[in-house]
Design an enzyme around this catalytic site. Structure first.
Site, PDB file in Angstrom:
ATOM      1  CB  THR A 159      -0.877   1.268  -4.501  1.00  0.00           C
ATOM      2  OG1 THR A 159      -0.963   0.916  -2.920  1.00  0.00           O
ATOM      3  CG2 THR A 159       0.558   0.369  -4.903  1.00  0.00           C
TER       4      THR A 159
ATOM      5  CG  HIS B 205      -1.056   3.861   0.744  1.00  0.00           C
ATOM      6  ND1 HIS B 205      -1.064   3.183   1.700  1.00  0.00           N
ATOM      7  CD2 HIS B 205      -1.078   2.774  -0.342  1.00  0.00           C
ATOM      8  CE1 HIS B 205      -1.025   1.899   1.752  1.00  0.00           C
ATOM      9  NE2 HIS B 205      -1.122   1.687   0.192  1.00  0.00           N
TER      10      HIS B 205
ATOM     11  CG  HIS C 132      -7.770   0.896  -4.473  1.00  0.00           C
ATOM     12  ND1 HIS C 132      -7.080   0.171  -5.364  1.00  0.00           N
ATOM     13  CD2 HIS C 132      -7.148   0.158  -3.115  1.00  0.00           C
ATOM     14  CE1 HIS C 132      -6.116  -0.728  -4.688  1.00  0.00           C
ATOM     15  NE2 HIS C 132      -6.481  -0.510  -3.523  1.00  0.00           N
TER      16      HIS C 132
HETATM   17  P1  A2P Z   1      -3.277  -1.575  -1.617  1.00  0.00           P
HETATM   18  O1  A2P Z   1      -2.742  -0.736  -2.642  1.00  0.00           O
HETATM   19  O2  A2P Z   1      -4.912  -2.265  -2.054  1.00  0.00           O
HETATM   20  O3  A2P Z   1      -3.576  -0.776  -0.431  1.00  0.00           O
HETATM   21  P2  A2P Z   1       1.779  -5.421   1.721  1.00  0.00           P
HETATM   22  O4  A2P Z   1       1.718  -4.323   2.924  1.00  0.00           O
HETATM   23  O5  A2P Z   1       0.702  -6.417   1.565  1.00  0.00           O
HETATM   24  O6  A2P Z   1       2.872  -5.666   1.138  1.00  0.00           O
HETATM   25  O7  A2P Z   1       1.236  -4.211   0.535  1.00  0.00           O
HETATM   26  C1  A2P Z   1       1.680  -2.980   0.549  1.00  0.00           C
HETATM   27  C2  A2P Z   1       0.864  -1.992  -0.299  1.00  0.00           C
HETATM   28  O8  A2P Z   1       1.135  -2.390  -1.684  1.00  0.00           O
HETATM   29  C3  A2P Z   1      -0.557  -2.063  -0.074  1.00  0.00           C
HETATM   30  O9  A2P Z   1      -1.220  -0.898  -0.096  1.00  0.00           O
HETATM   31  C4  A2P Z   1      -1.181  -3.168  -1.092  1.00  0.00           C
HETATM   32  O10 A2P Z   1      -2.468  -2.988  -1.489  1.00  0.00           O
HETATM   33  C5  A2P Z   1      -0.122  -2.771  -2.066  1.00  0.00           C
HETATM   34  N1  A2P Z   1       0.278  -4.184  -2.740  1.00  0.00           N
HETATM   35  C6  A2P Z   1       0.457  -5.170  -2.358  1.00  0.00           C
HETATM   36  N2  A2P Z   1       0.583  -6.144  -3.408  1.00  0.00           N
HETATM   37  C7  A2P Z   1       0.307  -5.693  -4.562  1.00  0.00           C
HETATM   38  C8  A2P Z   1       0.145  -6.170  -5.815  1.00  0.00           C
HETATM   39  N3  A2P Z   1       0.579  -7.472  -6.305  1.00  0.00           N
HETATM   40  N4  A2P Z   1      -0.258  -5.130  -6.907  1.00  0.00           N
HETATM   41  C9  A2P Z   1      -0.600  -4.116  -6.491  1.00  0.00           C
HETATM   42  N5  A2P Z   1      -0.666  -3.530  -5.247  1.00  0.00           N
HETATM   43  C10 A2P Z   1      -0.061  -4.311  -4.320  1.00  0.00           C
END
Ligand code: A2P
Length: 222
Positions: A71, A69, A153
């Site tokens: 985000t 995905h 990304h």
């Molecule tokens: P990404 O978007 O790079 O894949 P987690 O499993 O660590 O809780 O994260 C869930 C999703 O949210 C993941 O896709 C992760 O990274 C994104 N994510 C986690 N923390 C943040 C943050 N502080 N800011 C933006 N995106 C985040």
């Protein structure tokens, strides 16, 4: 915990449809396998291993991410700043559940993460939070000076002990170097595109043909 808080998701984003997930995984696996065999990569191997003469199997080095995905807004069930405001944006409400075509324009690898850069269209930018880049400022000081959408990304893999949030930060770091005109020495033309090195184990492959990925705008509760 207030009910109001729990009703917000862990994050909002575009979720790649199953068929295209396989294609993206295969393409990035191809890239990683080829990168591993390049002399240029071997020359900078200590970026990954921390010591000379040691080999690295990139396929083993990164562990795969579940559902692919991109985000848009990390809400942390409402605990993240601006989560409620984002969920209430008219565009978010209107486009929730709609299909999109994402353009994956580059693949990148660092000692921490593997990811794909997403080049957002103007329409897709209506779902992009204004402060997404600025929020990474503590990790990448130049982040706020990059164009909105730079952080977009798809995380594809993380090294042991690395959280997926690092993927976007690694991308911003590479783009900041590009903006400063630093690094980015063209290493070679690969079948998939041009490979450039940005120092400290940071590699970016600009895809000759961007991957068009069907995705649904939705949210994930974890
Ligand atoms: P990404 O978007 O790079 O894949 P987690 O499993 O660590 O809780 O994260 C869930 C999703 O949210 C993941 O896709 C992760 O990274 C994104 N994510 C986690 N923390 C943040 C943050 N502080 N800011 C933006 N995106 C985040």
């Amino acid at each position: 915990v207030l009910l109001e808080e729990t009703s917000l998701p862990l994050f909002f984003g575009w979720f790649l449809l199953p068929g295209i997930q396989d294609k993206v995984r295969c393409t990035s696996m191809d890239f990683i396998k080829t990168l591993d065999t390049l002399e240029a990569f071997k020359k900078h191997l200590t970026d990954f291993t921390g010591e000379a003469e040691k080999e690295v199997d990139l396929e083993q080095y990164f562990s795969a991410i579940g559902a692919l995905h991109c985000t848009t807004k990390f809400c942390d069930y409402g605990k993240a700043e601006g989560a409620k405001e984002y969920a209430e944006k008219p565009a978010v409400k209107e486009l929730y559940g709609s299909a999109f075509e994402l353009s994956l324009s580059a693949l990148f690898v660092t000692p921490r993460t593997v990811g794909a850069r997403v080049s957002l269209t103007e329409d897709q930018m209506t779902l992009w939070p204004a402060d997404a880049e600025k929020e990474a400022e503590s990790a990448v000081p130049a982040a706020a000076t990059l164009p909105a959408g730079s952080r977009a990304h798809v995380s594809l893999g993380c090294a042991e002990g690395v959280e997926p949030v690092q993927t976007g930060i690694d991308l911003l770091e590479i783009l900041a170097l590009q903006q400063e005109g630093q690094g980015g020495e063209l290493v070679e033309e690969m079948e998939l595109g041009s490979l450039a090195y940005y120092g400290k184990g940071r590699w970016l492959l600009s895809l000759r043909e961007p991957i068009s990925a069907q995705a649904c705008f939705s949210s994930h509760y974890g």
